[in-house]
Design an enzyme around this catalytic site. Structure first.
Site, PDB file in Angstrom:
ATOM      1  N   ARG A  71       0.945  -1.272   0.037  1.00  8.07           N
ATOM      2  CA  ARG A  71       0.012   0.130  -0.047  1.00  8.07           C
ATOM      3  C   ARG A  71       0.608   1.196   0.124  1.00  8.07           C
ATOM      4  O   ARG A  71       1.698   1.339   0.864  1.00  8.07           O
ATOM      5  CB  ARG A  71      -0.647  -0.122   1.314  1.00  8.07           C
ATOM      6  CG  ARG A  71      -2.134   0.911   1.307  1.00  8.07           C
ATOM      7  CD  ARG A  71      -2.751   0.902   2.530  1.00  8.07           C
ATOM      8  NE  ARG A  71      -3.747  -0.068   2.686  1.00  8.07           N
ATOM      9  CZ  ARG A  71      -4.304  -0.502   3.738  1.00  8.07           C
ATOM     10  NH1 ARG A  71      -3.908   0.039   4.891  1.00  8.07           N
ATOM     11  NH2 ARG A  71      -5.266  -1.449   3.543  1.00  8.07           N
ATOM     12  N   ARG A 139      -1.771   6.544   9.970  1.00 10.64           N
ATOM     13  CA  ARG A 139      -2.030   6.115   8.327  1.00 10.64           C
ATOM     14  C   ARG A 139      -1.776   7.260   7.518  1.00 10.64           C
ATOM     15  O   ARG A 139      -1.909   8.211   8.028  1.00 10.64           O
ATOM     16  CB  ARG A 139      -3.131   5.347   8.205  1.00 10.64           C
ATOM     17  CG  ARG A 139      -3.383   4.186   9.257  1.00 10.64           C
ATOM     18  CD  ARG A 139      -2.373   3.078   8.727  1.00 10.64           C
ATOM     19  NE  ARG A 139      -2.648   1.722   9.795  1.00 10.64           N
ATOM     20  CZ  ARG A 139      -3.633   0.779   9.264  1.00 10.64           C
ATOM     21  NH1 ARG A 139      -4.133   0.842   8.301  1.00 10.64           N
ATOM     22  NH2 ARG A 139      -3.653  -0.261  10.016  1.00 10.64           N
ATOM     23  N   LYS A 220      -4.111   0.882  15.120  1.00  3.71           N
ATOM     24  CA  LYS A 220      -4.104   1.915  13.635  1.00  3.71           C
ATOM     25  C   LYS A 220      -4.648   3.477  14.124  1.00  3.71           C
ATOM     26  O   LYS A 220      -5.567   3.513  15.148  1.00  3.71           O
ATOM     27  CB  LYS A 220      -4.954   1.292  12.663  1.00  3.71           C
ATOM     28  CG  LYS A 220      -6.443   1.157  12.931  1.00  3.71           C
ATOM     29  CD  LYS A 220      -7.058   0.475  11.689  1.00  3.71           C
ATOM     30  CE  LYS A 220      -6.574  -0.907  11.225  1.00  3.71           C
ATOM     31  NZ  LYS A 220      -7.626  -1.290  10.112  1.00  3.71           N
ATOM     32  N   LYS A 222      -6.076   6.928  12.416  1.00  6.33           N
ATOM     33  CA  LYS A 222      -6.644   7.655  11.023  1.00  6.33           C
ATOM     34  C   LYS A 222      -6.893   9.166  11.171  1.00  6.33           C
ATOM     35  O   LYS A 222      -7.522   9.566  11.951  1.00  6.33           O
ATOM     36  CB  LYS A 222      -7.703   6.946  10.493  1.00  6.33           C
ATOM     37  CG  LYS A 222      -7.207   5.437  10.370  1.00  6.33           C
ATOM     38  CD  LYS A 222      -8.441   4.567   9.605  1.00  6.33           C
ATOM     39  CE  LYS A 222      -7.666   3.171   9.271  1.00  6.33           C
ATOM     40  NZ  LYS A 222      -9.022   2.427   8.383  1.00  6.33           N
ATOM     41  N   CYS A 445     -15.832  -2.248  -0.207  1.00  4.66           N
ATOM     42  CA  CYS A 445     -14.208  -2.712  -0.005  1.00  4.66           C
ATOM     43  C   CYS A 445     -13.796  -3.793  -0.981  1.00  4.66           C
ATOM     44  O   CYS A 445     -14.510  -4.231  -1.717  1.00  4.66           O
ATOM     45  CB  CYS A 445     -14.030  -3.082   1.624  1.00  4.66           C
ATOM     46  SG  CYS A 445     -14.721  -4.764   1.590  1.00  4.66           S
ATOM     47  N   CYS A 451      -8.514 -10.215   0.546  1.00  2.36           N
ATOM     48  CA  CYS A 451      -8.661  -9.884   1.893  1.00  2.36           C
ATOM     49  C   CYS A 451      -8.960 -11.399   2.892  1.00  2.36           C
ATOM     50  O   CYS A 451      -9.793 -12.133   2.691  1.00  2.36           O
ATOM     51  CB  CYS A 451      -9.697  -9.106   2.230  1.00  2.36           C
ATOM     52  SG  CYS A 451     -10.015  -8.584   4.135  1.00  2.36           S
ATOM     53  N   CYS A 490     -16.968  -7.744   5.515  1.00  6.81           N
ATOM     54  CA  CYS A 490     -17.176  -8.049   6.947  1.00  6.81           C
ATOM     55  C   CYS A 490     -17.435  -6.798   7.853  1.00  6.81           C
ATOM     56  O   CYS A 490     -17.436  -5.916   7.174  1.00  6.81           O
ATOM     57  CB  CYS A 490     -15.778  -8.785   7.249  1.00  6.81           C
ATOM     58  SG  CYS A 490     -14.477  -7.724   7.720  1.00  6.81           S
ATOM     59  N   CYS A 494     -14.481  -1.567   6.261  1.00 11.27           N
ATOM     60  CA  CYS A 494     -13.472  -0.715   5.506  1.00 11.27           C
ATOM     61  C   CYS A 494     -14.194   0.211   4.308  1.00 11.27           C
ATOM     62  O   CYS A 494     -13.581   1.282   4.121  1.00 11.27           O
ATOM     63  CB  CYS A 494     -12.454  -1.478   4.624  1.00 11.27           C
ATOM     64  SG  CYS A 494     -11.476  -2.318   5.858  1.00 11.27           S
TER      65      CYS A 494
END
Ligand code: SRM
Ligand code: SF4
Length: 598
Positions: A71, A139, A220, A222, A445, A451, A490, A494
């Site tokens: 990424r 991120r 994480k 953001k 997503c 994934c 899921c 995302c």
């Protein structure tokens, strides 16, 4: 993997170095162990396997088809023509395409272990990087996509770069592993004003990062910046959202929101989506310091025993917004903060098609089907198209948070050439394509086949479902209505489904929980309307809502406002339920710990 072990792995890694250099030098195996995969995330990559092949390979007792997703980070989604072409060339090391992400980055999937170093070093030499694109750090920072040339847009872009800069993790491991110890290229970050500090990065002591310490963040983190009334960075879904306050055409300061975040687990009340809440207002000169105070508060107060409850949103809930604010302010000695300014947004949509950017030049926002820049059989030749625009016209691009692509800085005399290249490759920009307004902003997503967490299809399912919803919208005369459809494979969220008008969240193959009642403005959470809907039944369920909306709406009322006025949101855990569950879990964890210790 339990939270404690992730913490241990980070601690033992000494500056996120671990055994990654040795593992990637050894080409005799296609994969790396899971503890190294955890470290690898901080370097911007996940180990994955092809889930389309998993069952067959398992039947044949063969190893999984391992590869890596890599990424790239691009603050505010900015990428030059040269950088684009480097990514385009790297597609040959991946699955032949690139995926624009909804945090304005780029993902290359399917890179084999032997190719990872080459891909990462090429991304770095292009002037971008993968450092901190994933992992327990800050991120890619999102920013307003439209390349409007005014003081406010310039400042928000500068801020995204300053934030990226401030929160890069600092250890020589990245340069040592991927760039053979080469000093960081001074052009790594394009703004010359922030370069010297980037070079300083290589001097940070191993394993003792000035912001992140030895174990980085609990989870994480953001950050996104948006200029009201356009909420294209979806700031309420961010750990930290930033909105400029403009006085006489100049940015005076920023309102900071905290504690947004969407990951949850089906049926587990201790995990749930939260919208960000306004925390404080800081003068421009103090904004990055104020964000650092939020980040370090999360570093020190975030939950390091239960990874499912480790995001900032839970820290804010646990400390209470006022308690959290008090701690942030305590970390800002000598800096005056104020109450947040009122915030008001119209939409998370992109401004599709051609527009003036304020300096005599133009930009064009082009619809990319699910962000996948690929040459589609019997469809748009996205990859060839943008490669031609990059090479022939040398125009820069901007990835939007809805995974569309802006072609920026187009001189008026280049407009016809851009249109001709788009048309030649079947890439008509959405204003001309007869798409409904809803389709241009709809997002799914990635999910299958790459994934590892997906429970259902998403990117490969939503276009077919929208093919059935588009005619319904047109039949009801709703083709120009702002309605947000989002899907994820899921409950991790995302695709940011929980603040959409319609959010479809994968539960099992072809089964989705259906959430309704968010808002195109990004400032409302949807409620769980149906626990499990078959993919084929989604258009019918949507139709029922659309018909009611058409029949009951007041003049000028948008779907989100109609829903809020006339409907009760489906079951969702109340904050009280959330806190009870959380307290029960904490007690249980404490009990388990005592037992184990005893
Ligand atoms: Fe995400 C994990 C893809 C934006 C919440 N996300 C993943 C992984 C890496 C799966 C994994 O952990 O093994 C996915 C890789 C799939 C693949 O094959 O590419 C993945 N997330 C994506 C992207 C590519 C989706 C997209 O359609 O664009 C987005 C990459 C953005 C980027 O450039 O950095 C992406 N992920 C998001 C968002 C939206 C956002 O950030 O604006 C969210 C919800 C907001 C949030 O973070 O709360 C999101 N991703 C998650 C979570 C749940 C986190 C949580 O708090 O529980 C996971 C799972 C995890 O972290 O354990 C996850
Ligand atoms: Fe994978 Fe789930 Fe994220 Fe979709 S929402 S990319 S299925 S982790």
């Amino acid at each position: 993997m339990s939270k404690a072990s992730v913490e241990d792995i980070k601690l033992a890694s000494v500056g996120l170095r671990g055994q990654l250099a040795e593992l990637f030098a050894d080409t005799s195996t296609p994969s790396i162990p899971e503890d190294s995969n955890i470290l690898m995330k901080h370097h911007g990559s996940y180990q994955q396997d092809d889930r389309d092949l998993r069952a067959q390979l398992s039947k044949e007792k063969k190893e999984k088809a391992w590869s890596f997703m890599i990424r790239s980070k691009m603050p505010g989604g900015r990428i030059t023509a040269e950088q684009w072409m480097i990514h385009d060339a790297l597609c040959t090391k991946a699955m032949g395409n690139m995926r624009l992400t909804n945090r304005q980055g780029i993902q290359l999937h399917g890179v084999l272990k032997g190719g990872v170093k080459e891909v990462i070093s090429n991304v770095c030499h292009s002037g971008l990087s993968t450092m901190g694109a994933c992992g327990d750090v800050v991120r890619n920072t999102m920013g307003p996509a439209a390349p409007i040339k005014d003081a406010v847009h310039a400042d928000t872009q500068k801020l995204t770069e300053e934030i990226s800069q401030r929160f890069l993790w600092r250890s020589t491991a990245y340069a040592d592993i991927w760039l053979d110890g080469e000093k960081i290229d001074p052009n790594w970050i394009q703004d010359p004003e922030v370069n010297p500090a980037v070079r300083e990065q290589t001097k940070a002591p191993e394993g003792d990062d000035p912001i992140y310490g030895k174990v980085y963040l609990p989870r994480k983190f953001k950050i996104g910046v948006a200029i009201a009334p356009i909420n294209d960075s979806d700031i309420y879904s961010q750990d930290v959202g930033l909105v400029p306050h403009v006085v006489n055409g100049e940015v005076e300061g920023y309102t900071i929101t905290v504690g947004g975040g969407f990951g949850m687990s089906h049926g587990q009340l201790t995990t749930r989506p939260f919208l960000g809440q306004p925390l404080l207002y800081a003068q421009r000169a103090n904004v990055v310091d104020a964000i650092e105070a939020v980040v370090t508060t999360q570093r020190d107060h975030g939950n390091r025993t239960e990874r499912k409850n480790a995001r900032l949103k839970y820290t804010v809930q646990t400390m209470g917004l006022d308690g959290f604010r008090a701690e942030v302010v305590r970390r800002l000695p000598g800096i005056t903060t104020e109450s947040p300014k009122p915030l008001s947004f119209d939409s998370v949509e992109d401004n599709m098609g051609w527009h003036e950017q304020g300096d005599g030049k133009l930009y064009c926002c082009v619809y990319i089907n699910m962000g996948r820049v690929v040459d589609r059989e019997n469809g748009p030749q996205y990859r060839t198209c943008f490669a031609e625009i990059a090479t022939a016209l040398k125009l820069p691009f901007i990835v939007t948070a809805n995974t569309n692509l802006i072609i920026a800085d187009v001189a008026p005399e280049q407009k016809a050439a851009v249109d001709a290249i788009l048309a030649k490759h079947g890439v008509v920009h959405a204003n001309e394509a007869g798409f409904t307004r809803a389709r241009k902003v709809a997002h799914a997503c990635v999910a299958l086949p790459t994934c590892g967490l997906s429970l259902s299809e998403s990117e490969r399912a939503l276009p077919g479902i929208l093919d059935k919803i588009d005619p319904i919208l047109k039949e009801l005369g709703l083709e120009d209505e702002p309605i947000l459809f989002r899907m994820t494979g899921c409950p991790n969220g995302c695709g940011r489904p929980y603040n959409a008008d319609f959010g479809f969240v994968g539960r099992a193959p072809n089964k989705y929980a259906m959430f309704v009642g968010g808002s195109i403005r990004g400032n409302a959470l949807a409620g769980l309307e149906f626990k499990s809907v078959l993919g084929d039944d989604i258009p019918g369920k949507v139709r029922a809502f659309l018909e009611a909306f058409k029949a009951e709406r007041q003049p000028g009322e948008i779907f989100a406002d109609w829903f809020a006025r006339t409907r009760t949101k489906g079951a969702e855990p109340t904050p009280e339920q959330f806190h009870i569950e959380l307290a029960e879990r904490a007690a249980k964890l404490a009990g388990e710990k005592v037992e184990a210790a005893g």
